[in-house]
Design a protein around this motif. Structure first.
Motif, PDB file in Angstrom:
ATOM      1  N   LYS A  48      38.767  46.349  41.623  1.00 25.82           N
ATOM      2  CA  LYS A  48      37.810  45.259  41.429  1.00 25.82           C
ATOM      3  C   LYS A  48      36.614  45.763  40.644  1.00 25.82           C
ATOM      4  O   LYS A  48      36.118  45.104  39.744  1.00 25.82           O
ATOM      5  CB  LYS A  48      37.254  44.807  42.795  1.00 25.82           C
ATOM      6  CG  LYS A  48      38.003  43.739  43.468  1.00 25.82           C
ATOM      7  CD  LYS A  48      37.183  43.286  44.673  1.00 25.82           C
ATOM      8  CE  LYS A  48      37.949  42.298  45.485  1.00 25.82           C
ATOM      9  NZ  LYS A  48      37.163  41.753  46.590  1.00 25.82           N
TER      10      LYS A  48
ATOM     11  N   GLU B 247      37.409  46.169  36.943  1.00 26.25           N
ATOM     12  CA  GLU B 247      37.506  44.864  36.268  1.00 26.25           C
ATOM     13  C   GLU B 247      36.112  44.314  35.981  1.00 26.25           C
ATOM     14  O   GLU B 247      35.814  43.867  34.878  1.00 26.25           O
ATOM     15  CB  GLU B 247      38.284  43.864  37.141  1.00 26.25           C
ATOM     16  CG  GLU B 247      39.770  44.162  37.227  1.00 26.25           C
ATOM     17  CD  GLU B 247      40.562  43.132  38.042  1.00 26.25           C
ATOM     18  OE1 GLU B 247      41.713  43.415  38.357  1.00 26.25           O
ATOM     19  OE2 GLU B 247      40.029  42.054  38.366  1.00 26.25           O
TER      20      GLU B 247
ATOM     21  N   GLU C  41      31.776  40.371  46.197  1.00 23.59           N
ATOM     22  CA  GLU C  41      32.820  39.476  45.688  1.00 23.59           C
ATOM     23  C   GLU C  41      33.948  39.400  46.706  1.00 23.59           C
ATOM     24  O   GLU C  41      34.361  40.427  47.250  1.00 23.59           O
ATOM     25  CB  GLU C  41      33.351  40.020  44.353  1.00 23.59           C
ATOM     26  CG  GLU C  41      34.197  39.044  43.564  1.00 23.59           C
ATOM     27  CD  GLU C  41      35.690  39.218  43.757  1.00 23.59           C
ATOM     28  OE1 GLU C  41      36.437  38.469  43.138  1.00 23.59           O
ATOM     29  OE2 GLU C  41      36.120  40.094  44.542  1.00 23.59           O
TER      30      GLU C  41
ATOM     31  N   SER D 150      44.140  36.377  52.833  1.00 25.30           N
ATOM     32  CA  SER D 150      45.008  37.077  51.873  1.00 25.30           C
ATOM     33  C   SER D 150      45.173  38.566  52.188  1.00 25.30           C
ATOM     34  O   SER D 150      46.281  39.104  52.070  1.00 25.30           O
ATOM     35  CB  SER D 150      44.476  36.915  50.448  1.00 25.30           C
ATOM     36  OG  SER D 150      44.542  35.565  50.063  1.00 25.30           O
ATOM     37  N   ALA D 151      44.092  39.222  52.593  1.00 28.71           N
ATOM     38  CA  ALA D 151      44.193  40.665  52.853  1.00 28.71           C
ATOM     39  C   ALA D 151      45.099  40.914  54.065  1.00 28.71           C
ATOM     40  O   ALA D 151      45.957  41.804  54.040  1.00 28.71           O
ATOM     41  CB  ALA D 151      42.807  41.261  53.094  1.00 28.71           C
TER      42      ALA D 151
ATOM     43  N   TYR E  89      48.716  40.219  53.112  1.00 22.28           N
ATOM     44  CA  TYR E  89      49.210  41.285  52.236  1.00 22.28           C
ATOM     45  C   TYR E  89      49.658  42.485  53.072  1.00 22.28           C
ATOM     46  O   TYR E  89      50.693  43.093  52.818  1.00 22.28           O
ATOM     47  CB  TYR E  89      48.097  41.691  51.256  1.00 22.28           C
ATOM     48  CG  TYR E  89      48.494  42.777  50.309  1.00 22.28           C
ATOM     49  CD1 TYR E  89      49.259  42.492  49.177  1.00 22.28           C
ATOM     50  CD2 TYR E  89      48.121  44.102  50.542  1.00 22.28           C
ATOM     51  CE1 TYR E  89      49.634  43.503  48.304  1.00 22.28           C
ATOM     52  CE2 TYR E  89      48.491  45.110  49.669  1.00 22.28           C
ATOM     53  CZ  TYR E  89      49.248  44.806  48.559  1.00 22.28           C
ATOM     54  OH  TYR E  89      49.626  45.805  47.697  1.00 22.28           O
TER      55      TYR E  89
ATOM     56  N   PHE F 205      44.140  31.582  42.370  1.00 24.71           N
ATOM     57  CA  PHE F 205      43.301  32.690  42.824  1.00 24.71           C
ATOM     58  C   PHE F 205      41.859  32.215  42.794  1.00 24.71           C
ATOM     59  O   PHE F 205      41.423  31.647  41.788  1.00 24.71           O
ATOM     60  CB  PHE F 205      43.418  33.867  41.857  1.00 24.71           C
ATOM     61  CG  PHE F 205      44.218  35.009  42.371  1.00 24.71           C
ATOM     62  CD1 PHE F 205      43.864  35.647  43.552  1.00 24.71           C
ATOM     63  CD2 PHE F 205      45.318  35.478  41.661  1.00 24.71           C
ATOM     64  CE1 PHE F 205      44.599  36.718  44.021  1.00 24.71           C
ATOM     65  CE2 PHE F 205      46.057  36.546  42.128  1.00 24.71           C
ATOM     66  CZ  PHE F 205      45.694  37.170  43.310  1.00 24.71           C
TER      67      PHE F 205
ATOM     68  N   TYR G 134      48.078  41.190  44.942  1.00 25.28           N
ATOM     69  CA  TYR G 134      49.083  40.171  44.634  1.00 25.28           C
ATOM     70  C   TYR G 134      49.470  40.127  43.156  1.00 25.28           C
ATOM     71  O   TYR G 134      50.244  39.265  42.753  1.00 25.28           O
ATOM     72  CB  TYR G 134      48.556  38.794  45.052  1.00 25.28           C
ATOM     73  CG  TYR G 134      48.476  38.593  46.550  1.00 25.28           C
ATOM     74  CD1 TYR G 134      49.493  37.953  47.244  1.00 25.28           C
ATOM     75  CD2 TYR G 134      47.395  39.056  47.284  1.00 25.28           C
ATOM     76  CE1 TYR G 134      49.429  37.764  48.616  1.00 25.28           C
ATOM     77  CE2 TYR G 134      47.307  38.883  48.658  1.00 25.28           C
ATOM     78  CZ  TYR G 134      48.325  38.243  49.314  1.00 25.28           C
ATOM     79  OH  TYR G 134      48.269  38.057  50.680  1.00 25.28           O
TER      80      TYR G 134
ATOM     81  N   LYS H   4      44.147  40.838  31.587  1.00 24.15           N
ATOM     82  CA  LYS H   4      43.846  40.167  32.864  1.00 24.15           C
ATOM     83  C   LYS H   4      42.395  39.671  32.846  1.00 24.15           C
ATOM     84  O   LYS H   4      42.088  38.568  33.307  1.00 24.15           O
ATOM     85  CB  LYS H   4      44.081  41.134  34.043  1.00 24.15           C
ATOM     86  CG  LYS H   4      43.798  40.492  35.396  1.00 24.15           C
ATOM     87  CD  LYS H   4      44.025  41.403  36.600  1.00 24.15           C
ATOM     88  CE  LYS H   4      43.604  40.721  37.889  1.00 24.15           C
ATOM     89  NZ  LYS H   4      43.614  41.575  39.074  1.00 24.15           N
TER      90      LYS H   4
ATOM     91  N   ARG I 171      38.319  36.496  38.796  1.00 26.27           N
ATOM     92  CA  ARG I 171      37.168  37.405  38.934  1.00 26.27           C
ATOM     93  C   ARG I 171      36.384  37.502  37.628  1.00 26.27           C
ATOM     94  O   ARG I 171      35.165  37.543  37.622  1.00 26.27           O
ATOM     95  CB  ARG I 171      37.677  38.793  39.361  1.00 26.27           C
ATOM     96  CG  ARG I 171      36.581  39.817  39.615  1.00 26.27           C
ATOM     97  CD  ARG I 171      37.114  41.029  40.341  1.00 26.27           C
ATOM     98  NE  ARG I 171      37.719  40.666  41.589  1.00 26.27           N
ATOM     99  CZ  ARG I 171      39.041  40.630  41.796  1.00 26.27           C
ATOM    100  NH1 ARG I 171      39.888  40.980  40.842  1.00 26.27           N
ATOM    101  NH2 ARG I 171      39.525  40.254  42.958  1.00 26.27           N
TER     102      ARG I 171
END
Ligand code: IMP
Length: 191
Positions: free
Chosen positions: A18, A21, A70, A87-88, A91, A113, A149, A170, A176
């Motif tokens: 993250k 990115e 975030e 989601s975490a 996963y 997302f 994901y 991406k 994001r």
């Protein structure tokens, strides 16, 4: 006069993917993103925005520095938005294979997302920003890049998953990157 020094902003995360990115995007706006080990409590809530805002309030009470937090999640339409803010957990438990199996016999494989980014400064929560990326869940895992994901998410208009894209690709379309750009543009206009 043009500002020469970049503004330092701390990102409260342990996720280096993250960080990479967002650092990549924010440097275009002369923002110098650093990681800080200041994590607020991740509450269970229905939206990633509530999770990020709660965490930001705690972080703001601990620092006067400019920071962002975030939180993101994947919302599968035919599963009524599940896993979303879970989601975490999903996963780590059923994993990507589990999500693919859940959708195996469903015609609608669309998903979104969501990224919620909250900015704080001088001990206060200042403003929140949302980025959304629409797409579909693939029928199997594809690609090795990215994280989470990424191997099962095909963004709308593309024929490959996030995990088959280099960071720059991406970053042109992701949830994001959208949240980060709206934030950076807002900051430029509100200095
Ligand atoms: P969190 O925002 O770090 O709480 O992420 C929640 C879950 O979503 C974790 O399992 C992440 O791996 C996953 N996730 C968040 N952002 C992305 C992304 O850009 N690509 C793939 N998975 C992501």
């Amino acid at each position: 006069m043009q500002e020469l020094t970049s503004k330092k902003i701390s990102l409260a995360t342990k996720n280096m993917d993250k960080y990479e990115e967002m650092r990549n995007i924010l440097e275009d706006y002369n923002l110098d993103l650093r990681v800080v080990d200041l994590k607020g409590t991740e509450i269970q809530a229905f939206s990633v925005l509530s999770v990020a805002e709660h965490s930001a309030k705690e972080i703001a009470s601990k620092t006067d520095d400019a920071f962002i937090v975030e939180d993101s999640g994947i919302y599968v339409n035919s599963l009524y938005g599940f896993p979303g803010p879970y989601s975490a957990f999903v996963y780590k438990t059923i994993g990507l294979g589990g999500i693919v199996r859940l959708l195996k016999n469903r015609e609608d494989k669309t998903a979104e997302f969501h990224s919620a980014l909250v900015y704080g400064d001088k001990g206060k929560v200042v403003k929140s920003f949302i980025g959304i990326c629409e797409g579909t869940i693939s029928t199997d895992l594809q690609g090795e890049l990215g994280f989470g994901y990424d191997p099962i998410f095909i963004p709308k208009g593309k024929k490959k998953t996030f995990a088959e894209m280099e960071l720059n690709e991406k970053n042109q379309i992701s949830h994001r990157s959208k949240a980060a750009r709206i934030f950076a543009e807002w900051l430029e206009n509100n200095k």
